[in-house]
Design a protein around this motif. Structure first.
Motif, mmCIF file in Angstrom:
data_model
loop_
_atom_site.group_PDB
_atom_site.id
_atom_site.type_symbol
_atom_site.label_atom_id
_atom_site.label_comp_id
_atom_site.label_asym_id
_atom_site.label_seq_id
_atom_site.Cartn_x
_atom_site.Cartn_y
_atom_site.Cartn_z
ATOM 1 N N GLU A 58 2.268 -5.273 -1.393
ATOM 2 C CA GLU A 58 1.146 -4.826 -2.415
ATOM 3 C C GLU A 58 -0.321 -5.219 -1.458
ATOM 4 O OE1 GLU A 58 -0.278 -7.235 -5.501
ATOM 5 O OE2 GLU A 58 0.926 -8.931 -5.140
ATOM 6 N N TYR B 195 6.819 -6.525 -5.305
ATOM 7 C CA TYR B 195 5.519 -6.791 -4.637
ATOM 8 C C TYR B 195 5.694 -7.795 -3.383
ATOM 9 C CZ TYR B 195 3.469 -5.461 -9.098
ATOM 10 O OH TYR B 195 3.494 -5.033 -10.464
ATOM 11 N N GLN C 85 -0.017 -2.133 -6.784
ATOM 12 C CA GLN C 85 0.909 -2.766 -7.653
ATOM 13 C C GLN C 85 1.526 -1.710 -8.502
ATOM 14 O OE1 GLN C 85 -0.982 -5.878 -9.878
ATOM 15 N NE2 GLN C 85 -0.821 -7.004 -8.026
#
Length: 126
Positions: A16, A41, A31
């Motif tokens: 992310e 993530y 995200q």
């Protein structure tokens, strides 16, 4: 090393965070992209396999304006404001802040380095 939208993503960063190196993608968008691609993530960019990279590329190309396309759109919006000579366009032309900030003391980022102007001379005392 993952190369997406013409940008080399950093290897040792989480997915992310790595995606935020692309202009136009922030944390929440990153995200959203990873959720849609089904990637964690926490998985680092270097750990993405070819299928995951392809999925991310397809999502970005299909849904988002990023990098050069987004930069040119922003520049066109600014140019439009300047052409129609609205308040914001005039402020862009003059290089002053656009959103109501005070300019008497601050706004050095927009105005640049101070240019000293000679002041009035005081009257001589008798």
């Amino acid at each position: 090393m993952a190369r997406i939208a013409g940008i080399d993503l950093p290897k040792n960063k989480r997915g992310e965070i790595a995606l935020t190196y692309i202009y136009g993608i922030g944390r929440s968008t990153a995200q959203h992209i990873l959720d849609k691609a089904g990637i964690s993530y926490d998985k680092k960019a270097v750990e993405w396999n070819d299928d995951e990279q392809t999925a991310i590329r397809n999502i970005i190309n299909g849904e988002f304006k990023v990098e050069g396309q987004l930069r040119s759109e922003v520049q066109m919006n600014i140019k439009r404001l300047m052409d129609i000579a609205c308040y914001r366009g005039l402020r862009h032309r003059k290089g002053l802040p656009l959103r109501g900030q005070r300019t008497r003391t601050n706004s050095r980022t927009r105005k640049g380095k101070r240019k000293t102007v000679a002041g009035k001379k005081k009257a001589a005392k008798k």
